[in-house]
Write an enzyme that holds these catalytic residues in place. Structure first.
Site, short mmCIF file in Angstrom:
data_model
loop_
_atom_site.label_atom_id
_atom_site.label_comp_id
_atom_site.label_asym_id
_atom_site.label_seq_id
_atom_site.Cartn_x
_atom_site.Cartn_y
_atom_site.Cartn_z
N CYS A 1 127.74 52.59 42.34
CA CYS A 1 127.11 53.84 41.97
C CYS A 1 125.60 53.68 41.73
O CYS A 1 124.82 54.58 42.03
CB CYS A 1 127.77 54.43 40.73
SG CYS A 1 127.88 53.30 39.35
N GLU B 1 132.40 51.79 29.67
CA GLU B 1 130.97 52.01 29.96
C GLU B 1 130.46 53.12 29.05
O GLU B 1 129.85 54.09 29.51
CB GLU B 1 130.82 52.40 31.44
CG GLU B 1 131.51 51.40 32.38
CD GLU B 1 131.46 51.78 33.86
OE1 GLU B 1 131.53 52.99 34.16
OE2 GLU B 1 131.33 50.87 34.68
#
Lengths: 657, 657
Positions: A415, A319
């Site tokens: 998240c 990421e």
């Protein structure tokens, strides 16, 4: 320690959003997102991945039997939810919601151990292994989110229970980490504790929390390497085998001391959370070297590693950031949380230096990636925000498996949804900041805000805004007595060169060029009640090009109007969006379609579409003519894509050369 | 069973390559590649990944102490090397090389177990688990390569030891697999045994081997699923956790019975090896349904899933096909072995049906991807053959980690180098085929070949060719007496529409249009010794376009001249090749540069290059003009790229719209 001169956000309790565009988001957060997420955290959303996050706390509190379930950072989802709730409560009372939150806080407090330790994963699953795997296991990250939630809840309600929990947790951490003999010289694999401790310092005035934050920042990337030392101590146990967090130090920005980092490397969210903490500490300590590092990282991100949508992170693996000018559209990661973190970073830089470039990026990330992250009904979310999507390929080519062509209900690693909630619930904190008698206006969002200065001057500022669809903004000042202050209005970069930009004060046009300081028009005067300032920020349609070193964008343009980046969707343009080539000289037209996607301006552009006639049975043709037909390309705001079913989307579109 | 009418390759012993272009490759294979690979197989190449493959056989033969090392299919590297050696020996004597091969064969024979079983991985590492993990463990794949090597060695030398080994191995397999009670109804996760068993049938005339091949093909993809049954039987043990070979059935083409497969799915090498076996069986049995499946798969590959270089496999994950028209250039896999397998498939289709489209693809894969797979010195190899390379991104973006910007010495998984060796060593088998009295010429490679027909007619055909740089080809016939036969000459697709295509017989221009059958000019006559046929196949430079459904290629062209696909390299054009836009109407020029890369024609094209002036500190610009300067784009043959150090490369180049 020298404070840097800074402007401060206005407390949410002093501000009410009344906006054509944003009020609906605020309503959604309060009435849909936060309640929905509460259901999700309690595993009551059908078809969504289970969370178990509340259950983990109940088990750790001794209130339930069972085992821990979820990611090692599952606790943080509860903390982020509680933080969002706090902002809602600070904005306006909601006894029912407050009661729910109080209930959760009771459970959290019970789950805290006698020494202040608080983390349900380790408490339940590896009680003997606390503080043995900072590189991978997010203990301080979870603590940071709990501290942020505690500070927010205390500010909103004045209730001290969760703040006490946070202080005891921070004290526990302080007893384990530090330069003193017998303490660990370590830091977390996911930054978050750093910015949280500064918030705790602001709330409690306890300098030890600021020092601890500074310690974590200073320790990061030092030699001998902490991750490797703890890795050896725990017998080389690995928690996330898919990544190599211990040795891939750049993944968590531990490859260099933070002051020496000049480019944004590794996991994008970690970078911007770290930078936020760095600005916080620099602001308190006057540490210019730290501030310079923040500026270097900022500059690297926004001039070399950021998508036009304000998305960051070019690679799904890790990421992560990859390298300068590497901004592929279809394989992009551009995580919602990373753009939220970029907004955190921008807002803090603005506090140090009211330069509109920070607010421009904040606006860019907010109006594009962040709100793209949520569906119009507030129930579905994007984790990944690509700039180009071919849904069939997402199913069948592993390079784009991470890209979803429709928003999801919840995630195993959840998240993003609570991060959107806490950002939108606290949106008021990003709109204005105050420094002495300067009111900086960073975002044009309809609102009603009250301010008071030493000496008892009180000012109420009512902003009317037609953003993001029209650039007409109006401020009305109400004050009990004539009051001297500066109203500093951001002139966004996207309109600065446009004809038609106009400022008027009490109905009379005023010259603004001489009043510009770092992108803000500073209107200083003795204001009287009823004074009105109007700003017209022309929203022309721009064809935006990428830097010629960006491979993805060369030969293409993206359309932008005001802060809004546009895209083509298959539902409007048919499949195979890559076949569309915009006419170079053609004039774009814009029309507001009130029935479409809650009401959005649609842009149309004359274009050509490459045809596949005379290709039967051939994959390649020598010396053939390209066959095109004229079409009208129809663009919608990027953030609104993927609300009409699975389909192709593209931000960057070819332009006739 | 009905044989299909077919043409057959000419044995290598009857053919000698004498060619300006290919003789050097043949020399390299004999004097560099095969000796180098022998060193590699014996772990004597410094800096290259160890192979241990010969060592494994020695240990299994009881000649050494030690443990197995390497991939589960490590044995196949030795087999492919031995097969390449066999072709060299068939082409011309080499007592020293033959002695080395005989030595290896002795070891292999000793490593074979009493029941005929032969596989060093299972013998040494998992003796109790033979035939328990067909899905993942390549037992029949390795057996297939050993059988191919044995057949080739026997044909080259007449020595029976390794052929006996192969027959005992095949008999062992036959005793374990089949439809009879007590046998496993299974098949290998990597096709190879199927085509190998047909070769063994051809050599031994034992029908059981053909039937066993047919069985493996027919069993594939049937229900109940074999992989899942054996998976359950072995307690769900997984060998390659990174892939999900048991459940991802399309990965190994086990998702459907082979006759029902219409599109190329999964691992590309497996697909084309399977198709080769399918053609082999169809050819022997006259099974039209099987042949139709081959044609469907062929059509799907060449009209929807093949790179212009003849590369196949769009995704590194699974080294696999993805979907129609998904042909990304930078993330391409395009494994060298897959293009070699495509050549195997094409050559077999040609035997059934002399249609030039098969030979066109064979030529395309050979002159581009296959020889791109090897460096000019024969010592370094590409596994992956991308169409666009940005070396820095290969280091820093996980999506292109599989792409190397320089050829490697050896690989842990070393399938490609020996595969290139065995293909090039047997190149003579791909040039011609014979059917009754028709000599089909598929590839224009200078050579001297002898043929004889029933009735004692003997013909010698000497081909002179200036391929691939010029399309001038000359055939001279030598025969003891006037002989009637047809010389069928392929007219490649790349020149069929060109002016200047010319056929002459004994110096006189001859009309060819009326003689064309499926892409071959059939010249039938009573030939006399000294007859000369000349063919001029004009090699114009073509701007090739991809199908408008291919996202990668739209707005771009690739240059091709004759069979050779061209590319831009950074060393000739500077970095950032994406900034080059070819002028639409400009005329390309070609010049042979004898000092460059062993002598190649270089193509130059007037172009524009986008400039990065006035971009300092900006990543995006609104409504700016694109700044360009005129440049000359310089193209070299694709296969010759990456011989001048690490640098960018691109096949597809933007063209002015």
């Amino acid at each position: 320690m020298n404070h840097l001169i800074s402007s401060k956000p206005i407390p949410l309790s002093h501000l009410r959003i009344q906006d054509n565009f944003w009020s609906e988001y605020v309503r959604l957060v309060r009435h849909v997102v936060v309640p929905y997420q509460w259901e999700a955290l309690n595993d009551r959303v059908e078809g969504a991945e289970p969370s178990h996050a509340i259950q983990n706390f109940k088990i750790a509190a001794g209130l339930k039997q069972g085992e821990f379930y979820g990611m090692v950072f599952q606790d943080s989802d509860v903390a982020k939810w509680l933080e969002a709730v706090s902002y809602l409560l600070e904005t306006g009372p909601d006894p029912e919601l407050e009661a729910v939150a109080d209930g959760v806080i009771q459970i959290i407090a019970k789950a805290q151990q006698a020494d202040g330790y608080l983390n349900t994963y380790f408490t339940l699953k590896e009680p003997g292994n606390k503080w043995t795997n900072l590189a991978e296991c997010h203990e301080l990250y979870c603590a940071g989110h709990m501290i942020e939630a505690a500070v927010a809840y205390y500010q909103a309600t004045g209730k001290k229970l969760i703040l006490d929990v946070a202080c005891r947790l921070a004290d526990c951490i302080d007893s384990v980490f530090g330069t003193e003999e017998g303490k660990q010289k370590g830091y977390d694999g996911h930054q978050e504790i750093e910015l949280a401790l500064v918030k705790l310092y602001h709330t409690t005035s306890q300098k030890k929390y600021l020092r601890l934050s500074q310690f974590f920042l200073d320790e990061r990337g030092q030699k001998p390497d902490f991750y490797e030392m703890e890795f050896a101590r725990r017998g080389h146990k690995v928690h996330f085998p898919a990544l190599d967090m211990v040795h891939d130090k750049a993944y968590s920005q531990a490859h260099l001391p933070v002051r020496q980092q000049k480019s944004a490397e590794g996991h994008a969210v970690r970078v911007v959370y770290m930078c936020s903490g760095m600005v916080d500490v620099a602001l308190e300590t006057g540490d210019q070297e730290l501030l310079e590092a923040c500026k270097s990282l900022w500059r690297n991100i926004v001039t070399k590693r950021m998508y036009i949508t304000g998305g960051i992170g070019s690679s799904a693996y890790g990421e992560a950031f990859t390298m300068d000018y590497d901004l592929p559209g279809d394989t992009a990661y551009a995580e919602t949380c990373a753009s939220i973190g970029l907004i955190f970073f921008a807002q803090r830089m603005l506090q140090i230096e009211a330069d509109s470039e920070y607010a421009d990026v904040m606006e860019q990330a907010l109006y594009n990636t962040v709100i793209s992250g949520m569906s119009r009904d507030g129930r579905r979310f994007f984790y990944v925000n690509p700039l180009e999507v071919w849904p069939d390929a997402c199913d069948r080519n592993a390079n784009v498996h991470h890209v979803k062509s429709e928003r999801q209900g919840w995630f195993g690693c959840a998240c993003c949804p609570p991060n959107i909630a806490r950002l939108l619930a606290s949106l008021g904190r990003y709109m204005y900041s105050l420094q002495n008698r300067i009111i900086y206006t960073h975002l044009y969002i309809g609102s009603d805000v009250s301010m008071s200065w030493e000496g008892g001057d009180e000012v109420r500022l009512v902003q009317d805004s037609r953003f993001p669809w029209e650039g007409a903004v109006r401020f009305e000042i109400t004050t009990r007595k004539e009051t001297e202050f500066t109203l500093a209005l951001r002139i966004p970069k996207w309109c600065r060169a446009e004809a038609g930009l106009m400022l008027s004060i009490n109905g009379e046009e005023a010259a603004y060029e001489g009043l510009m300081i770092k992108g803000y028009v500073h209107i200083h005067r003795r204001w009287q009640s009823g004074d009105v300032v109007e700003l017209l920020l022309p929203m022309q349609i721009s064809r935006v090009r990428g830097h010629p070193l960006v491979r993805e964008t060369i030969g293409k343009v993206a359309l932008q109007r005001g802060p809004i980046v546009y895209c083509l969707e298959e539902v409007d343009n048919g499949a195979n969006l890559h076949q569309i080539i915009l006419d170079k000289q053609a004039v774009e037209e814009v029309q507001f379609e009130s029935e479409l996607l809650g009401g959005v301006p649609v842009i149309t552009v004359p274009a050509q579409r490459v045809q596949a006639t005379d290709w039967e049975g051939q994959l390649y043709q020598a010396d053939s003519e390209v066959q095109t037909i004229p079409v009208t390309a129809r663009f919608i705001p990027y953030f609104a894509w993927a609300n009409r079913g699975r389909n192709e989307m593209s931000v960057w579109v070819k332009e006739e050369s």
